[in-house]
Design an enzyme around this catalytic site. Sequence first.
Site, PDB file in Angstrom:
ATOM      1  N   TYR A  72       0.829  -1.209   0.000  1.00 46.45           N
ATOM      2  CA  TYR A  72       0.000   0.000   0.000  1.00 46.45           C
ATOM      3  C   TYR A  72       0.862   1.258   0.000  1.00 46.45           C
ATOM      4  O   TYR A  72       0.573   2.237  -0.670  1.00 46.45           O
ATOM      5  CB  TYR A  72      -0.925   0.019   1.224  1.00 46.45           C
ATOM      6  CG  TYR A  72      -1.952   1.117   1.151  1.00 46.45           C
ATOM      7  CD1 TYR A  72      -3.222   0.860   0.627  1.00 46.45           C
ATOM      8  CD2 TYR A  72      -1.658   2.408   1.594  1.00 46.45           C
ATOM      9  CE1 TYR A  72      -4.166   1.870   0.528  1.00 46.45           C
ATOM     10  CE2 TYR A  72      -2.606   3.422   1.497  1.00 46.45           C
ATOM     11  CZ  TYR A  72      -3.860   3.155   0.970  1.00 46.45           C
ATOM     12  OH  TYR A  72      -4.797   4.157   0.879  1.00 46.45           O
ATOM     13  N   PHE A 124      -6.717  19.177 -25.073  1.00 43.05           N
ATOM     14  CA  PHE A 124      -7.504  17.958 -25.266  1.00 43.05           C
ATOM     15  C   PHE A 124      -8.847  18.125 -24.543  1.00 43.05           C
ATOM     16  O   PHE A 124      -8.963  18.952 -23.635  1.00 43.05           O
ATOM     17  CB  PHE A 124      -6.733  16.744 -24.730  1.00 43.05           C
ATOM     18  CG  PHE A 124      -7.478  15.455 -24.970  1.00 43.05           C
ATOM     19  CD1 PHE A 124      -7.675  14.987 -26.257  1.00 43.05           C
ATOM     20  CD2 PHE A 124      -8.001  14.724 -23.916  1.00 43.05           C
ATOM     21  CE1 PHE A 124      -8.387  13.819 -26.490  1.00 43.05           C
ATOM     22  CE2 PHE A 124      -8.711  13.552 -24.135  1.00 43.05           C
ATOM     23  CZ  PHE A 124      -8.910  13.100 -25.419  1.00 43.05           C
ATOM     24  N   ASP A 125      -9.852  17.336 -24.942  1.00 40.66           N
ATOM     25  CA  ASP A 125     -11.201  17.609 -24.396  1.00 40.66           C
ATOM     26  C   ASP A 125     -11.303  17.444 -22.880  1.00 40.66           C
ATOM     27  O   ASP A 125     -12.009  18.210 -22.222  1.00 40.66           O
ATOM     28  CB  ASP A 125     -12.295  16.811 -25.117  1.00 40.66           C
ATOM     29  CG  ASP A 125     -12.085  15.325 -25.095  1.00 40.66           C
ATOM     30  OD1 ASP A 125     -10.951  14.893 -24.839  1.00 40.66           O
ATOM     31  OD2 ASP A 125     -13.043  14.575 -25.339  1.00 40.66           O
ATOM     32  N   ASP A 214       1.359  18.887 -21.396  1.00 41.76           N
ATOM     33  CA  ASP A 214       0.516  17.710 -21.548  1.00 41.76           C
ATOM     34  C   ASP A 214       1.323  16.758 -22.414  1.00 41.76           C
ATOM     35  O   ASP A 214       1.455  16.940 -23.623  1.00 41.76           O
ATOM     36  CB  ASP A 214      -0.812  18.089 -22.201  1.00 41.76           C
ATOM     37  CG  ASP A 214      -1.699  16.874 -22.435  1.00 41.76           C
ATOM     38  OD1 ASP A 214      -1.177  15.743 -22.418  1.00 41.76           O
ATOM     39  OD2 ASP A 214      -2.909  17.049 -22.650  1.00 41.76           O
ATOM     40  N   ALA A 216       1.190  13.407 -23.140  1.00 44.28           N
ATOM     41  CA  ALA A 216       0.662  12.101 -23.545  1.00 44.28           C
ATOM     42  C   ALA A 216       1.505  11.453 -24.652  1.00 44.28           C
ATOM     43  O   ALA A 216       1.763  10.261 -24.624  1.00 44.28           O
ATOM     44  CB  ALA A 216      -0.790  12.251 -23.980  1.00 44.28           C
ATOM     45  N   LYS A 257      -0.642   6.246 -23.597  1.00 43.81           N
ATOM     46  CA  LYS A 257      -0.148   6.471 -24.958  1.00 43.81           C
ATOM     47  C   LYS A 257       1.349   6.139 -24.966  1.00 43.81           C
ATOM     48  O   LYS A 257       1.733   4.994 -25.095  1.00 43.81           O
ATOM     49  CB  LYS A 257      -0.403   7.912 -25.398  1.00 43.81           C
ATOM     50  CG  LYS A 257      -1.852   8.218 -25.726  1.00 43.81           C
ATOM     51  CD  LYS A 257      -2.619   8.657 -24.545  1.00 43.81           C
ATOM     52  CE  LYS A 257      -3.948   9.263 -24.879  1.00 43.81           C
ATOM     53  NZ  LYS A 257      -4.782   9.406 -23.669  1.00 43.81           N
ATOM     54  N   HIS A 449     -19.360  13.881 -26.621  1.00 48.39           N
ATOM     55  CA  HIS A 449     -19.149  12.916 -27.712  1.00 48.39           C
ATOM     56  C   HIS A 449     -19.108  11.459 -27.254  1.00 48.39           C
ATOM     57  O   HIS A 449     -19.367  10.566 -28.032  1.00 48.39           O
ATOM     58  CB  HIS A 449     -17.959  13.298 -28.601  1.00 48.39           C
ATOM     59  CG  HIS A 449     -16.611  12.867 -28.127  1.00 48.39           C
ATOM     60  ND1 HIS A 449     -16.117  13.216 -26.895  1.00 48.39           N
ATOM     61  CD2 HIS A 449     -15.650  12.142 -28.730  1.00 48.39           C
ATOM     62  CE1 HIS A 449     -14.902  12.701 -26.773  1.00 48.39           C
ATOM     63  NE2 HIS A 449     -14.600  12.049 -27.863  1.00 48.39           N
TER      64      HIS A 449
HETATM   65  N1  F0G Z   1      -4.096  14.779 -23.075  1.00 55.16           N
HETATM   66  C1  F0G Z   1      -4.086  14.352 -24.359  1.00 55.16           C
HETATM   67  C2  F0G Z   1      -3.283  15.085 -25.370  1.00 55.16           C
HETATM   68  C3  F0G Z   1      -4.834  13.226 -24.706  1.00 55.16           C
HETATM   69  O1  F0G Z   1      -4.816  12.814 -25.964  1.00 55.16           O
HETATM   70  C4  F0G Z   1      -5.567  12.550 -23.706  1.00 55.16           C
HETATM   71  C5  F0G Z   1      -6.345  11.377 -24.027  1.00 55.16           C
HETATM   72  C6  F0G Z   1      -5.530  13.037 -22.391  1.00 55.16           C
HETATM   73  C7  F0G Z   1      -4.784  14.157 -22.116  1.00 55.16           C
HETATM   74  C8  F0G Z   1      -6.291  12.377 -21.281  1.00 55.16           C
HETATM   75  O2  F0G Z   1      -5.694  11.195 -20.926  1.00 55.16           O
HETATM   76  O3  F0G Z   1      -7.349   9.407 -21.512  1.00 55.16           O
HETATM   77  O4  F0G Z   1      -5.456   8.972 -19.950  1.00 55.16           O
HETATM   78  O5  F0G Z   1      -7.343  10.376 -19.248  1.00 55.16           O
HETATM   79  N2  F0G Z   1      -6.589  11.030 -25.191  1.00 55.16           N
HETATM   80  C9  F0G Z   1      -7.260   9.834 -25.640  1.00 55.16           C
HETATM   81  C10 F0G Z   1      -7.442   9.889 -27.110  1.00 55.16           C
HETATM   82  C11 F0G Z   1      -8.469   9.443 -24.893  1.00 55.16           C
HETATM   83  O6  F0G Z   1      -8.175   9.030 -27.643  1.00 55.16           O
HETATM   84  O7  F0G Z   1      -6.846  10.732 -27.773  1.00 55.16           O
HETATM   85  P1  F0G Z   1      -6.511   9.915 -20.373  1.00 55.16           P
END
Ligand code: F0G
Length: 458
Positions: A72, A124-125, A214, A216, A257, A449
């Site tokens: 833990y 990102f969304d 960010d 990813a 990713k 979406h």
């Molecule tokens: N930032 C970027 C640039 C992303 O592409 C994503 C996720 C996130 C943050 C959020 O990360 O999914 O681990 O919570 N992108 C995915 C996509 C979902 O399909 O492009 P997460």
Amino acid sequence: MELPFAESWKIKMVEPIKKSTREEREKWLEEAYNNIFMLKSEQVYIDLNTDSGTGSMSDRQWSAMMMGDESYSGSRSFFEFKDMVTKITGFNYVIPTHQGRAAENVLFSYLVKPGNVVPGNAHFDTTKGHIESRKAFAIDVTTDEAKDTQLEVPFKGNVSLEKLEKVLKENQGNVPFMVLTVTNNTVGGQPVSMQNIKDTCALCHKYGVPVNMDSARFAENAYFIKTREKGYENKTIKEIAKEMFSYVDSMTMSAKKDGLVNMGGFIATNKEDWYEGAKRFCIPFEGFLTYGGMNGRDMAALAVGLDENTEFDMLDTRIQQVQYLAKKLDEYGIPYQRPAGGHAIFVDADKVLTHVPKEEFPAQTLTCELYLEAGIRACEIGYILADRDPVTRENRFGGLDFVRLCIPRRVYTNNHMDVIAAALKNVYDRRETITRGLEITWEAELMRHFTVKLKRLK
Ligand code: F0G
């Protein structure tokens, strides 16, 4: 004869996939309200919904899983993972979270206040969602070059320094940080140059504004810097990544990713105050500081994944596959955001379905057509994803309307790429006959979406 290019791995384990008939797909898509997120994976032949958490792990990663320490607190796996993050990024404070948006939630809970302004190169969304849900404003400062899909420039994900400076100037004292997304997913997986990273950070710092990267797809961004930016051709991916992180103040990471794992994320920084502030939100939202939403075995696999995916051969295999698909689309004349991005091809739906009006969502319509054609699940990155303006509640039609063909890492072969291209060509060849799109019958207020329900118009 020169030897052709081939993958830098061989396949040790396979997972069967199944085709379906057009009649079956018609029925399934209707049951899913024309929203591909509501399809079952068994109803999909080739799944290009996302590259997030859908990759294949290596034998080294699977063996690391067996060695995971599930304590833990103080887990050995946490320290392996943290040490790898520090080695690659130079950041010493690391907070694990269960995925990228959780990292945003934890950090932004500390940093974002109502009324704040957070500029970024196409948030990102979920990033936008975590800003707007706190009654703050996400302002896009991506270069205008990204809007012209046919323009071939090497770093289309760049920040427009003029737009950024305007936001910084007009909102002094009200910008808690800037979000620099590498690669820029929303405009097509387009990279940001090292020069632009440097200039963006210098500008923000001049106004006293820290920069959160960010990250990813930071490794794919480093690959593009190595292959496209002068002065970096002889540097390793790890050297380039380290330099990228050296300019920013913190990072949020979706490890699903470029971490090559199916679930995971983290925050990393050298800012002690941010670490202390974010820590307080990690414990209630994610978990104790040495697991934060991840299993020990997942952190162990992530440590290996970060190491593997910052090696040139791995990235070369991946990005050349995306470019292989792009070449096929070129052969067939199908328009997409040029040049091909790191993780996906973004088909320019407005230029394909020219008879479908914006109000009927061309990219979502094309996504449905591609599924009906061959059981290929792509994803709309367009007007539906853009949500409504939080103030006027109008649809945001100002951006681009893409169908994203997103390629999971180490999953499909180039034969699959051939099928994808052929299916898209078949839809493209009958594009003149597609004149009606879709109508929304139900939508959520934010991030619609994923759950939107749509009706096909006749
Ligand atoms: N930032 C970027 C640039 C992303 O592409 C994503 C996720 C996130 C943050 C959020 O990360 O999914 O681990 O919570 N992108 C995915 C996509 C979902 O399909 O492009 P997460």
